[in-house]
Design a protein around this motif. Structure first.
Motif, short mmCIF file in Angstrom:
data_model
loop_
_atom_site.label_atom_id
_atom_site.label_comp_id
_atom_site.label_asym_id
_atom_site.label_seq_id
_atom_site.Cartn_x
_atom_site.Cartn_y
_atom_site.Cartn_z
N VAL A 39 -11.24 -1.91 -12.45
CA VAL A 39 -12.29 -1.28 -11.65
C VAL A 39 -12.21 -1.85 -10.24
CG1 VAL A 39 -14.76 -0.84 -11.42
CG2 VAL A 39 -13.75 -1.10 -13.70
N VAL A 40 -12.13 -0.96 -9.26
CA VAL A 40 -12.08 -1.36 -7.85
C VAL A 40 -13.28 -0.75 -7.15
CG1 VAL A 40 -10.73 -1.35 -5.73
CG2 VAL A 40 -9.56 -1.43 -7.95
N ALA A 41 -14.18 -1.59 -6.69
CA ALA A 41 -15.42 -1.12 -6.06
C ALA A 41 -15.15 -0.69 -4.63
CB ALA A 41 -16.47 -2.22 -6.09
N PRO A 42 -15.91 0.33 -4.13
CA PRO A 42 -15.76 0.74 -2.73
C PRO A 42 -16.20 -0.38 -1.79
CG PRO A 42 -17.66 1.81 -3.72
CD PRO A 42 -16.95 1.11 -4.83
N GLY A 43 -15.50 -0.50 -0.67
CA GLY A 43 -15.84 -1.53 0.29
C GLY A 43 -15.17 -2.85 0.03
N SER A 44 -14.51 -3.00 -1.11
CA SER A 44 -13.83 -4.27 -1.39
C SER A 44 -12.60 -4.39 -0.51
CB SER A 44 -13.44 -4.36 -2.87
OG SER A 44 -12.45 -3.39 -3.17
N GLU A 45 -12.13 -5.61 -0.34
CA GLU A 45 -11.02 -5.90 0.55
C GLU A 45 -9.75 -5.15 0.17
OE1 GLU A 45 -8.26 -9.75 1.81
OE2 GLU A 45 -10.21 -10.06 0.84
N ILE A 46 -9.54 -4.93 -1.13
CA ILE A 46 -8.27 -4.32 -1.58
C ILE A 46 -8.41 -2.83 -1.85
CG2 ILE A 46 -7.54 -6.50 -2.61
CD1 ILE A 46 -8.23 -5.15 -5.34
N HIS A 47 -9.62 -2.26 -1.65
CA HIS A 47 -9.88 -0.87 -2.05
C HIS A 47 -8.86 0.10 -1.45
CE1 HIS A 47 -11.80 3.13 -1.99
NE2 HIS A 47 -12.35 2.74 -3.14
N ASP A 48 -8.68 0.07 -0.15
CA ASP A 48 -7.79 1.03 0.49
C ASP A 48 -6.34 0.81 0.09
OD1 ASP A 48 -9.91 2.21 1.70
OD2 ASP A 48 -9.62 1.24 3.66
N ARG A 49 -5.95 -0.44 -0.06
CA ARG A 49 -4.55 -0.72 -0.41
C ARG A 49 -4.19 -0.23 -1.80
NH1 ARG A 49 -2.84 -6.28 -0.58
NH2 ARG A 49 -5.01 -6.96 -0.79
N ILE A 50 -5.03 -0.52 -2.78
CA ILE A 50 -4.68 -0.22 -4.17
C ILE A 50 -4.85 1.26 -4.49
CG2 ILE A 50 -6.94 -0.61 -5.26
CD1 ILE A 50 -5.41 -2.15 -7.47
N THR A 51 -5.79 1.92 -3.82
CA THR A 51 -6.05 3.33 -4.12
C THR A 51 -5.02 4.26 -3.49
OG1 THR A 51 -7.60 3.47 -2.27
CG2 THR A 51 -8.52 3.01 -4.46
N ARG A 52 -4.21 3.73 -2.59
CA ARG A 52 -3.17 4.55 -1.96
C ARG A 52 -1.80 4.38 -2.62
NH1 ARG A 52 -4.70 3.37 4.42
NH2 ARG A 52 -6.69 4.53 4.43
N LEU A 53 -1.70 3.47 -3.54
CA LEU A 53 -0.41 3.22 -4.18
C LEU A 53 -0.04 4.36 -5.13
CD1 LEU A 53 -0.74 -0.56 -5.11
CD2 LEU A 53 0.60 0.43 -3.24
N PRO A 54 1.22 4.76 -5.13
CA PRO A 54 1.62 5.81 -6.07
C PRO A 54 1.69 5.29 -7.50
CG PRO A 54 3.51 5.05 -4.82
CD PRO A 54 2.31 4.37 -4.23
N LYS A 55 1.57 6.22 -8.45
CA LYS A 55 1.71 5.84 -9.86
C LYS A 55 3.07 5.19 -10.09
CE LYS A 55 -1.17 9.54 -11.84
NZ LYS A 55 -1.16 10.70 -12.76
N GLU A 56 3.09 4.25 -11.03
CA GLU A 56 4.26 3.49 -11.47
C GLU A 56 4.66 2.39 -10.50
OE1 GLU A 56 5.44 3.70 -14.69
OE2 GLU A 56 3.63 4.95 -14.70
N THR A 57 3.82 2.11 -9.50
CA THR A 57 4.01 0.90 -8.70
C THR A 57 3.71 -0.31 -9.59
OG1 THR A 57 3.32 2.05 -6.68
CG2 THR A 57 3.26 -0.36 -6.65
N VAL A 58 4.53 -1.34 -9.49
CA VAL A 58 4.29 -2.58 -10.25
C VAL A 58 3.42 -3.49 -9.40
CG1 VAL A 58 5.32 -4.57 -11.40
CG2 VAL A 58 6.50 -2.35 -11.42
#
Length: 591
Positions: free
Chosen positions: A51-70
């Motif tokens: 679960v990644v909450a909005p406004g968190s430090e990593i929100h933009d980075r993790i939500t833009r990653l394509p599927k199957e990124t390790v």
């Protein structure tokens, strides 16, 4: 904290709630719920929801990653909200509130989806097999294969067998399928061969004084692919036993397979041991094949005698076989026309049929040619009743009828939903003919395994028509798949020389072609026998997969190509020179 993970993606449970954890895996799926992102992180062991909450430090980075990124994530284990527990996931009671993440392995755009597991062309799947193997079903099949092989090894040891390894570089075999040849650099013009099976080695192991041998053996045959056969390389459970009869081999294999199938398919019924035994001739008559599917209740009946003196002249002087179709009279004329088309496409001149009506009378295109005695005999021998149908094939070539009716039997069983579901039906096929007549070369030849002991031994070889001699050869069959062939071996040199003489081999030729084995047998060979069940087909049955490529980690395609590794391929000219090999193009083909 460990560099990559404190737990696997299938490990966390409700007792871990409140713990700080680190996980690593593949970003398998992502869902946006009003700015709150739910991410499925997967590895070999399972899946955990992040679960990644909005406004968190990593929100933009993790939500833009394509599927199957390790990725690696840090976070805290929390309980899922009420009503959001997923009972279908081992980790379905918890989720991870992510506080930090790191990309460990970026990905390019995927050639097909890993999730959702939408269908993809097989050649594309094989070209990117590493992606295909991440899919849940494929991953589970390969894990199942590993567990089955581990269980086989454990069970074989418990049965008193010991595992030994035989060479994978050996001599070319003059029998069987085409060899895969390996040029010998130090011996110009000579070749090793990859073993089609460890046949001679395992017999020599018995002569060497070892009693019960097995190995999970790689075998190589240059054969065309089928749904149940992989081209090139396959694996078998190779085993051999000394001082045994056919019954001893059967007992060991039945103990192994019954335990194995009970372990990995506990919800499916199977026939009890001892498995039924069918003589080769009986199997060919009743089922049209030596690998019958006993789940199919349809049987082939020989009516040659009924029609020998019948008024129906079209069948006179020919072999006549029939299949009773339960409640077949309810089928349309089109149904029987399509059956005839199918039979003709397989080489039949035609197909006859009748319907059984009240009063045990027959109706159909050939009914008017049948006498009352013919009708009574047909009904008695087929067991047909009112509302059944009977189909007939006739030909002077009995083998052709067997082949065509075997296919029709399978087709009818599938079309009419007659085949038992969720059950394994094993049987042994025994008493194979030692010899057959080779029409092309007009000579007697071996019909199965040339190293088998003929029933009756040397006396039978010296006094009987070779085409009437049976061998101590056997196959084990399950649900229409041949799992294995085996035999009690011919361990007497003089019996072997005579057996090969009948097939047209001079004594000197036997000494040359089978030098190692025949020499070993001259120095005190015990009676011995064995068998080699196919690992791939066993796994295929237990995984309930119709295609053998679905249970092999890196299979070739139907053209015997490894699309992922680009094999076979060309090699450098200097490699060929070193091996003293020149490439000669077939006539009519350009370079």
């Amino acid at each position: 904290m460990h560099t990559y993970r404190t737990h696997t993606c299938g490990q966390l449970r409700s007792e871990h709630i409140g713990s700080a954890v680190r996980l690593s895996g593949w970003l398998r799926n992502r869902r946006d719920h009003g700015g709150v992102y739910f991410i499925d992180l997967a590895d070999h062991y399972g899946t955990t929801q992040l679960v990644v909450a909005p406004g968190s430090e990593i929100h933009d980075r993790i939500t833009r990653l394509p599927k199957e990124t390790v990725i690696r994530v840090d976070g805290t284990v929390t309980p899922r909200e009420e009503g959001k527990v997923n009972p279908n996931m081992a980790t379905g009671e918890i989720e991870i509130r992510v506080t930090d993440m790191e990309v460990l392995g970026p990905t390019e755009p995927l050639p097909f989806n890993v999730f959702p597991e939408n269908p993809a062309p097989e050649d594309l799947r094989l070209s990117y097999r590493f992606l295909d193997l991440r899919r849940t079903k494929m991953h589970a099949n390969i894990v199942l294969r590993s567990k089955i092989i581990s269980s086989i090894r454990r069970r074989m040891v418990n049965l008193g067998f010991m595992e030994y390894q035989t060479p994978t570089l050996t001599a070319s075999s003059p029998e069987g399928a085409r060899d895969f040849l390996v040029p010998a650099r130090r011996f110009p013009g000579k070749f090793y061969a990859l073993p089609q099976a460890p046949q001679m080695f395992k017999q020599i192991i018995m002569v060497s004084g070892f009693d019960r041998y097995f190995q999970i053996a790689p075998c190589y045959r240059d054969e065309d692919a089928r749904a149940d056969r992989s081209p090139g390389e396959f694996y078998q459970l190779d085993l051999e036993m000394s001082f045994v009869t056919q019954d001893d081999v059967f007992a060991a294999v039945e103990t192994l397979l019954s335990g194995l199938f009970d372990e990995f398919a506990p919800s499916r019924a199977r026939n009890p041991t001892p498995f039924p035994r069918l003589a080769f001739e009986e199997a060919m008559l009743r089922y049209g094949t030596d690998k019958p599917d006993l789940r199919n209740p349809l049987l082939i009946v020989d009516l040659t005698g009924v029609f020998a003196n019948s008024g129906f002249k079209a069948f006179a002087g020919k072999t006549v076989r029939a299949i009773r179709i339960p409640e077949g009279a309810k089928q349309s004329r089109t149904f029987f026309d399509k059956l005839e088309e199918r039979a003709k496409s397989e080489g039949a001149a035609g197909l006859a049929w009748v319907l059984v009506e009240p009063g045990n009378s027959l109706k159909g295109p050939i009914a008017k040619f049948l006498t009352a005695d013919d009708t009574a005999a047909i009904l008695e021998q087929t067991g047909a009743q009112v509302e059944d149908a009977i189909i007939f094939l006739s030909d002077k070539d009995a083998a052709k009828i067997c082949r065509i009716l075997a296919g029709l039997r399978t087709h009818l069983g599938q079309t009419l939903n007659l085949i038992e579901q969720d059950v394994y039906r094993f049987c042994w096929i025994v008493d194979f003919p030692m010899y057959e007549f080779d029409e092309e070369h007009q000579k007697v030849d071996f019909s199965h395994n040339p190293f088998s002991m003929p029933q009756g031994g040397l006396d039978a070889l010296n006094t009987r028509n070779p085409l009437t001699i049976k061998a101590f050869q056997y196959d084990i069959v399950c649900n229409g798949y041949e799992l294995s062939s085996g035999a009690i071996r011919n361990h007497h040199p003089e019996i072997m020389y005579r057996a090969f003489e009948i097939a047209g081999y001079e004594r000197s030729e036997v000494d040359q072609r089978f030098r190692a084995l025949i020499n070993a047998l001259k120095f005190g060979a015990p009676p011995h026998g064995g068998i080699a069940p196919g690992i791939d087909r066993i796994v295929m049955l237990l995984a309930d997969e119709p295609n053998i490529r679905e249970i092999i980690m890196f299979p070739m395609n139907q053209n015997a190509e490894d699309l992922m590794m680009n094999a076979p391929n060309s090699v450098r000219p200097e490699q060929l020179r070193e091996l003293h090999i020149a490439i000669v193009q077939p006539k009519g083909k350009s370079k």
